[in-house]
Motif scaffolding. Structure first.
Motif, short mmCIF file in Angstrom:
data_model
loop_
_atom_site.label_atom_id
_atom_site.label_comp_id
_atom_site.label_asym_id
_atom_site.label_seq_id
_atom_site.Cartn_x
_atom_site.Cartn_y
_atom_site.Cartn_z
N ALA A 47 -13.63 -24.10 13.24
CA ALA A 47 -14.26 -22.88 12.29
C ALA A 47 -13.73 -22.69 11.03
CB ALA A 47 -15.18 -22.45 13.01
N VAL A 48 -13.83 -22.98 10.25
CA VAL A 48 -12.69 -22.35 8.83
C VAL A 48 -13.93 -20.99 8.75
CG1 VAL A 48 -12.04 -22.68 6.21
CG2 VAL A 48 -12.24 -24.11 8.35
N LEU A 49 -13.53 -19.82 8.72
CA LEU A 49 -13.86 -18.68 7.99
C LEU A 49 -13.58 -18.32 6.73
CD1 LEU A 49 -16.69 -16.50 9.32
CD2 LEU A 49 -14.76 -15.72 10.65
N ILE A 50 -14.18 -17.88 5.45
CA ILE A 50 -13.78 -17.52 4.31
C ILE A 50 -14.90 -16.56 4.06
CG2 ILE A 50 -12.94 -17.47 2.08
CD1 ILE A 50 -11.84 -20.32 3.31
N ASN A 51 -14.21 -15.26 3.36
CA ASN A 51 -14.94 -14.48 2.78
C ASN A 51 -16.56 -14.27 4.05
OD1 ASN A 51 -13.51 -14.18 0.78
ND2 ASN A 51 -13.77 -15.93 0.02
N GLY A 52 -16.14 -14.00 5.07
CA GLY A 52 -17.29 -13.44 6.31
C GLY A 52 -18.25 -14.56 6.23
N SER A 53 -18.11 -16.00 5.79
CA SER A 53 -19.20 -17.37 6.34
C SER A 53 -18.21 -18.51 6.66
CB SER A 53 -20.33 -18.01 4.68
OG SER A 53 -20.16 -16.59 4.74
N ILE A 54 -18.73 -19.05 7.43
CA ILE A 54 -18.92 -20.27 8.48
C ILE A 54 -18.71 -21.49 6.73
CG2 ILE A 54 -18.82 -22.45 9.78
CD1 ILE A 54 -17.17 -19.69 10.72
N LYS A 55 -17.54 -22.35 6.13
CA LYS A 55 -17.13 -23.07 5.36
C LYS A 55 -17.40 -24.22 5.68
CE LYS A 55 -17.24 -19.83 1.95
NZ LYS A 55 -18.22 -19.23 1.70
N GLN A 56 -16.55 -24.98 7.59
CA GLN A 56 -16.70 -26.09 8.01
C GLN A 56 -16.39 -26.38 9.73
OE1 GLN A 56 -13.65 -28.60 6.24
NE2 GLN A 56 -14.71 -30.80 6.77
N VAL A 57 -16.79 -26.82 9.83
CA VAL A 57 -16.48 -27.04 11.71
C VAL A 57 -16.57 -28.13 11.73
CG1 VAL A 57 -17.32 -26.58 14.01
CG2 VAL A 57 -17.93 -25.02 11.80
N GLY A 58 -15.03 -29.14 12.10
CA GLY A 58 -15.11 -30.38 12.74
C GLY A 58 -13.41 -30.38 13.25
N THR A 59 -12.84 -31.32 13.74
CA THR A 59 -11.93 -31.57 14.61
C THR A 59 -10.86 -31.63 13.61
OG1 THR A 59 -11.91 -33.92 13.56
CG2 THR A 59 -13.24 -33.40 15.90
N PRO A 60 -9.29 -31.36 14.33
CA PRO A 60 -8.43 -31.17 12.95
C PRO A 60 -8.36 -32.44 12.06
CG PRO A 60 -8.07 -30.38 15.23
CD PRO A 60 -9.27 -30.83 15.30
N GLU A 61 -8.07 -33.30 12.75
CA GLU A 61 -8.43 -34.31 11.85
C GLU A 61 -9.46 -34.61 10.26
OE1 GLU A 61 -6.70 -35.01 15.71
OE2 GLU A 61 -8.76 -35.00 14.97
N GLU A 62 -10.27 -33.68 11.06
CA GLU A 62 -12.00 -34.48 9.94
C GLU A 62 -11.59 -32.79 8.64
OE1 GLU A 62 -15.55 -35.65 12.55
OE2 GLU A 62 -15.51 -33.13 12.47
N VAL A 63 -11.09 -31.83 10.09
CA VAL A 63 -10.98 -30.42 8.50
C VAL A 63 -10.20 -30.79 7.67
CG1 VAL A 63 -9.79 -27.95 8.52
CG2 VAL A 63 -11.98 -28.73 10.09
N TYR A 64 -8.73 -31.36 8.06
CA TYR A 64 -7.42 -31.76 7.33
C TYR A 64 -7.69 -32.86 6.34
CZ TYR A 64 -2.87 -32.32 5.85
OH TYR A 64 -1.38 -32.27 5.81
N PHE A 65 -8.38 -33.88 6.76
CA PHE A 65 -8.17 -35.11 5.70
C PHE A 65 -9.32 -35.02 5.02
CE2 PHE A 65 -5.23 -36.96 9.06
CZ PHE A 65 -3.85 -36.95 8.30
N ALA B 164 -14.16 -30.38 3.77
CA ALA B 164 -16.12 -29.85 2.65
C ALA B 164 -15.68 -28.90 1.76
CB ALA B 164 -16.77 -28.82 3.20
N SER B 165 -14.71 -28.53 0.98
CA SER B 165 -14.79 -28.30 0.00
C SER B 165 -13.17 -27.43 -1.03
CB SER B 165 -15.21 -26.13 -0.15
OG SER B 165 -14.11 -25.44 0.40
#
Length: 343
Positions: free
Chosen positions: A205-223, A226-227
């Motif tokens: 779960a990628v958390l930036i500035n107090g908000s979750i920006k994306q949740v996914g598997t390591p492969e999904e988040v890397y390849f 979401a932004s």
């Protein structure tokens, strides 16, 4: 092996919102990393899940049961901090037994559980040592043994490897991940290290500035970030190429490339160095190496052509030097396009 659900959780301190409407789930026996920069609200969220901080809004569920109103000591979540927080005046054995003693576990049973936990974390024989006699990795193992001794439903790890040197950090990552899998312990790991999150997690779960920006598997988040904001946080070295999409084609200084899923408009293409290929060039080659950084198994190059600069990564089979002419090709099928605006 509890399932965790965080639902619309927010928290502010002195009028400043630290986390805002956060929701995500962790399946039983999975390890989820909360990945984000310092100050993103990761530790605050972990303390809310542990019951050490009360949220302003939202709910936490363990196996479908709301626990926000359940005291921390009865919640079944154990938090391991980056500073270990071992009691300096207690031995390893006494540190591991501390939570059991507070829970009123009889001495004979405590002794048995402590022995089992120390064997589990490969610390048998250190029972009578004090924390100041241990290395950083050994202290981390004792902290894990103490956390696991009380048989928690959820294990929460707050930057547990940040105080270790790089070599020890790598071995402790592997040890902790192996232990988590063997025990099938639902775990949330807080980290600002994207490589650590990729290597250890079932999901991120990628958390930036107090908000979750994306949740996914390591492969999904890397390849498939979401932004552009998420993509910029994952990986230290990247190429950014500005261009325009018209009729399914991305036009940029490096050429024209198919972009069938993109609507017409301005875009920034993010291209990772491993997707830029470099090969020996001839006299007619237009690219030239302007910088080389040798990193053992991988070599990073900066190549330039008529003011255009690209970063590429190659293996060490062939070493190029600054001034060498080379041929360069970009695998645009791996490029990530993000709609943007520029003059």
């Amino acid at each position: 092996m509890a399932e965790i659900r965080v639902e619309n959780v927010s928290k502010a301190f002195r009028g400043e919102k630290i986390i805002d409407g956060i929701s995500f789930e962790v399946a039983g026996a999975q390890l989820l990393s909360l990945l984000g920069p310092s100050g993103a609200g990761k530790t605050t969220l972990l303390k809310i899940i542990a019951g050490l901080v009360k949220p302003d809004t939202g709910e936490i569920f363990f196996d479908g049961v709301p626990v926000v109103k359940v005291p921390a000591e009865k919640r079944g979540a154990v938090l391991v901090f980056q500073d270990y927080l071992l009691f300096p005046h207690l031995t390893v054995e006494q540190n591991v037994a501390f939570g059991l003693r507070m829970a009123g576990v009889p001495r004979d049973k405590r002794t048995k559980i402590v022995a089992e936990m120390l064997a589990l974390v490969d610390m048998k024989g250190y029972e009578h040592k004090y924390p100041h006699e241990l290395s950083g990795g050994q202290k981390q193992r004792v902290a894990l043994a103490r956390a696991l001794a009380v048989k928690p439903r959820v294990l929460l790890l707050d930057e547990p490897f940040s105080n270790l040197d790089p070599r020890l950090r790598e071995s402790m990552r592997e040890f902790t991940r192996d232990l988590q899998r063997r025990m099938e312990m639902t775990t949330i790991l807080v980290t600002h290290d994207w490589e650590e999150a990729l290597m250890m997690s079932d999901r991120i779960a990628v958390l930036i500035n107090g908000s979750i920006k994306q949740v996914g598997t390591p492969e999904e988040v890397y390849f498939r970030p979401a932004s552009l904001e998420v993509a910029e946080f994952l990986g230290e070295k990247k190429n950014y190429v500005e261009g325009r999409v018209k009729d399914g084609v991305f036009f940029c200084p490096f050429g024209d490339f198919p972009a069938p899923q993109a609507v017409d408009g301005c875009y920034t293409a993010l291209i990772r160095p491993e997707h830029v290929r470099i090969s020996p060039g001839g006299e007619t080659s237009s690219w030239m190496v302007c910088d080389m950084r040798f990193a053992g198994g991988c070599v990073y190059y900066r190549v330039v052509r008529e003011g255009l600069l690209l970063l590429c990564a190659a293996d060490n089979t062939v070493i190029y030097r600054p001034g060498d002419k080379v041929d360069v090709s970009v695998d645009f099928s791996k490029a990530m396009l993000f709609e943007t605006s520029f003059d």
